[in-house]
Design an enzyme around this catalytic site. Structure first.
Site, PDB file in Angstrom:
ATOM      1  CB  SER A   1      -8.599  -5.506  -2.376  1.00 35.56           C
ATOM      2  OG  SER A   1      -9.295  -4.296  -2.620  1.00 35.56           O
TER       3      SER A   1
ATOM      4  CG  HIS B   1      -0.808   1.892  -9.202  1.00 36.94           C
ATOM      5  ND1 HIS B   1      -0.986   1.569  -7.880  1.00 36.94           N
ATOM      6  CD2 HIS B   1      -1.868   2.667  -9.536  1.00 36.94           C
ATOM      7  CE1 HIS B   1      -2.105   2.125  -7.425  1.00 36.94           C
ATOM      8  NE2 HIS B   1      -2.658   2.799  -8.416  1.00 36.94           N
TER       9      HIS B   1
ATOM     10  CG  ASP C   1      -2.037   0.986   1.149  1.00 32.84           C
ATOM     11  OD1 ASP C   1      -2.361   1.440   0.029  1.00 32.84           O
ATOM     12  OD2 ASP C   1      -2.593   1.338   2.206  1.00 32.84           O
ATOM     13  N   GLY C   2       0.276   2.323  -0.577  1.00 29.35           N
ATOM     14  CA  GLY C   2       0.927   3.638  -0.541  1.00 29.35           C
ATOM     15  C   GLY C   2       1.436   4.124  -1.886  1.00 29.35           C
TER      16      GLY C   2
ATOM     17  NE  ARG D   1      -7.733   1.130   5.790  1.00 25.97           N
ATOM     18  CZ  ARG D   1      -7.627   2.473   5.895  1.00 25.97           C
ATOM     19  NH1 ARG D   1      -7.831   3.075   7.041  1.00 25.97           N
ATOM     20  NH2 ARG D   1      -7.318   3.197   4.829  1.00 25.97           N
TER      21      ARG D   1
ATOM     22  CG  ASN E   1      -7.956  -2.243  -4.601  1.00 28.97           C
ATOM     23  OD1 ASN E   1      -7.039  -3.034  -4.397  1.00 28.97           O
ATOM     24  ND2 ASN E   1      -8.190  -1.230  -3.760  1.00 28.97           N
ATOM     25  CD1 TRP E   2     -13.189  -5.562  -8.140  1.00 28.43           C
ATOM     26  CD2 TRP E   2     -12.570  -4.946 -10.201  1.00 28.43           C
ATOM     27  NE1 TRP E   2     -12.544  -6.634  -8.715  1.00 28.43           N
ATOM     28  CE2 TRP E   2     -12.160  -6.281  -9.986  1.00 28.43           C
ATOM     29  CE3 TRP E   2     -12.283  -4.341 -11.430  1.00 28.43           C
ATOM     30  CZ2 TRP E   2     -11.476  -7.019 -10.947  1.00 28.43           C
ATOM     31  CZ3 TRP E   2     -11.607  -5.082 -12.392  1.00 28.43           C
ATOM     32  CH2 TRP E   2     -11.214  -6.401 -12.147  1.00 28.43           C
TER      33      TRP E   2
END
Ligand code: IPE
Ligand code: IPE
Ligand code: MG
Length: 246
Positions: free
Chosen positions: A71, A43, A26-27, A200, A74-75
């Site tokens: 995930s 990305h 992430d990030g 999380r 993520n859509w």
């Protein structure tokens, strides 16, 4: 005890590494934003980080590395961003297919691949097929993966087996049910790392991480270095894993 030591490098006991490390990559978006770049540049940079960290994980002797790449949630992102991520995945897998004989990294995919483009699905299958015979290290890429989705799919498949008389619910064990997960055959993660400052789980490996150790860092995924991985492992090695005992 053998120590891996370099200046300013965290001290890691290389003889007691976690077998399986999982990472929520992430990030990427924030990394790009800080540089005034489009999120997609983040990305692309994150994909390079994956290549580097996977190679390093193999070289230091981890057995499994599982990464969260896309995930089931993520859509919800803008169509252009989703398309850019899918393009990058295709590019990465094409290159991986070519370089596999050299790297000998066994790859598997966790998640429902059916909504992905036929080309991407074919590349995933081809990658799995080519690397099937490799031993010693396995990278699992979670693509259109959700922990709840995985558990629901497992429940559905299990219920179908019960209806067909192939399974008896009175005798279901945790191990039996685990065999219905995408991760069948892979030991549970010992260490789950989340960069980017979020604290999380975001629907990652819900079933498998029941007794994982967690490590959070503010470093953004494209900046995640080999040293960051060692820091996480060194931290892990100071934990006392009790599994409910004393
Ligand atoms: C992770 O980076 C990549 C994916 C979820 C596909 P993000 O795109 O979530 O980056 P941030 O969290 O917005 O910085
Ligand atoms: C988790 O990151 C999913 C991946 C890294 C693939 P997100 O950026 O989607 O998670 P949230 O939305 O911050 O929880
Ligand atoms: Mg994010």
């Amino acid at each position: 005890m053998a120590f891996f030591k370099r200046q300013h490098t965290p001290q890691v006991d290389m003889e007691h590494l976690p077998r399986h490390v999982a990472i929520i990559m992430d990030g990427n978006g924030r990394w790009a934003k800080r540089r005034g770049l489009p999120r997609t540049a983040g990305h692309a940079s994150g994909a390079e980080t994956f290549r580097r960290i996977a190679t390093y994980a193999k070289n230091i002797g981890l057995d499994y590395l599982t990464v969260y790449a896309f995930s089931t949630e993520n859509w919800k992102r803008p169509r252009e961003e989703v398309e850019a991520i899918m393009k990058l995945l295709e590019k990465y897998l094409c290159e991986a297919v070519e370089s596999m004989a050299r790297d000998r990294i066994k790859m598997a995919f966790f998640g429902d691949l059916s909504p992905l483009s036929p080309r991407l699905q074919a590349l995933c299958r081809e990658t799995e097929e080519i690397s099937k015979g490799y031993e010693g290290f396995q990278a699992n890429i979670c693509l259109n993966y959700g922990g709840r989705d995985e558990i629901v799919r497992a429940a559905r498949a299990y219920a179908a087996d019960c209806l067909e008389g192939r399974a008896d619910p009175n005798h279901l064990t945790e191990a039996d049910f685990g065999a219905y997960m995408f991760s069948r055959g892979v030991p549970d993660p010992d260490l789950v790392i989340r960069p980017s400052g979020e604290v999380r789980i975001s629907n990652f490996l819900l079933w498998q991480s029941a007794y994982a150790e967690f490590y959070f860092t503010d470093v953004l995924w494209p900046d995640f270095s080999e040293k960051e991985l060692l820091k996480a492992i060194a931290d892990y090695q100071h934990r006392s894993r009790r599994y409910g005992g004393v």
